[in-house]
Scaffold this motif. Sequence first.
Motif, PDB file in Angstrom:
ATOM      1  N   UNK A  42      -4.217  -4.605  -0.706  1.00  0.00           N
ATOM      2  CA  UNK A  42      -3.287  -3.475  -0.623  1.00  0.00           C
ATOM      3  C   UNK A  42      -3.786  -2.310  -1.481  1.00  0.00           C
ATOM      4  N   UNK A  43      -4.296  -2.614  -2.662  1.00  0.00           N
ATOM      5  CA  UNK A  43      -4.826  -1.564  -3.546  1.00  0.00           C
ATOM      6  C   UNK A  43      -6.073  -0.927  -2.941  1.00  0.00           C
ATOM      7  N   UNK A  44      -6.914  -1.739  -2.312  1.00  0.00           N
ATOM      8  CA  UNK A  44      -8.110  -1.210  -1.657  1.00  0.00           C
ATOM      9  C   UNK A  44      -7.709  -0.260  -0.533  1.00  0.00           C
ATOM     10  N   UNK A 104       0.842  -1.208   0.000  1.00  0.00           N
ATOM     11  CA  UNK A 104       0.000   0.000   0.000  1.00  0.00           C
ATOM     12  C   UNK A 104       0.873   1.253   0.000  1.00  0.00           C
ATOM     13  N   UNK A 105       1.842   1.317   0.910  1.00  0.00           N
ATOM     14  CA  UNK A 105       2.685   2.518   0.998  1.00  0.00           C
ATOM     15  C   UNK A 105       3.548   2.672  -0.246  1.00  0.00           C
ATOM     16  N   UNK A 106       4.099   1.576  -0.768  1.00  0.00           N
ATOM     17  CA  UNK A 106       4.887   1.669  -2.003  1.00  0.00           C
ATOM     18  C   UNK A 106       4.005   2.123  -3.162  1.00  0.00           C
ATOM     19  N   UNK A 107       2.786   1.650  -3.218  1.00  0.00           N
ATOM     20  CA  UNK A 107       1.860   2.047  -4.272  1.00  0.00           C
ATOM     21  C   UNK A 107       1.609   3.560  -4.206  1.00  0.00           C
ATOM     22  N   UNK A 108       1.363   4.051  -3.012  1.00  0.00           N
ATOM     23  CA  UNK A 108       1.108   5.488  -2.846  1.00  0.00           C
ATOM     24  C   UNK A 108       2.349   6.316  -3.194  1.00  0.00           C
ATOM     25  N   UNK A 109       3.525   5.846  -2.787  1.00  0.00           N
ATOM     26  CA  UNK A 109       4.763   6.550  -3.122  1.00  0.00           C
ATOM     27  C   UNK A 109       4.999   6.523  -4.633  1.00  0.00           C
ATOM     28  N   UNK A 119      -6.495   3.058  -1.956  1.00  0.00           N
ATOM     29  CA  UNK A 119      -7.615   3.908  -2.384  1.00  0.00           C
ATOM     30  C   UNK A 119      -8.317   4.525  -1.168  1.00  0.00           C
ATOM     31  N   UNK A 120      -8.477   3.718  -0.121  1.00  0.00           N
ATOM     32  CA  UNK A 120      -9.126   4.202   1.099  1.00  0.00           C
ATOM     33  C   UNK A 120      -8.302   5.339   1.722  1.00  0.00           C
ATOM     34  N   UNK A 165      -8.696   8.507  -0.299  1.00  0.00           N
ATOM     35  CA  UNK A 165     -10.012   9.116  -0.085  1.00  0.00           C
ATOM     36  C   UNK A 165     -10.078   9.859   1.246  1.00  0.00           C
ATOM     37  N   UNK A 166      -9.251   9.454   2.203  1.00  0.00           N
ATOM     38  CA  UNK A 166      -9.274  10.092   3.516  1.00  0.00           C
ATOM     39  C   UNK A 166      -8.419  11.349   3.579  1.00  0.00           C
ATOM     40  N   UNK A 167      -7.649  11.606   2.524  1.00  0.00           N
ATOM     41  CA  UNK A 167      -6.736  12.762   2.532  1.00  0.00           C
ATOM     42  C   UNK A 167      -7.422  14.026   2.099  1.00  0.00           C
TER      43      UNK A 167
END
Length: 89
Positions: free
Chosen positions: A78-80, A46-51, A83-84, A87-89
């Motif tokens: 991890x992708x879910x 998840x964190x690598x995806x966001x980075x 995305x979550x 959406x919270x940012x």
Amino acid sequence: MARMQLESFEKNDLAAEGGKGEALYNLGLMYSTGHGVEVDLVTAHKWFNLAAMKGSDAARSCRAELAAEMSPAQIAEAQRQAREWLASQ
């Protein structure tokens, strides 16, 4: 030593909340290696995806390496979570 790891985690977590790519990448590293936290490949992905979404080539590479070790269900989770988080940012 544990206190330094906790401080590092807290600093990266706070920076990640602001969407800083390097902090997102660092959190991925922490979760993928168990540095200061339990190893959690889903959370690391998840964190690598966001980075990676912030332009980190290193995060793209790490995400691909992790994905090779994960099941399709883990990757989907991890992708879910990514995305979550967005959406919270």
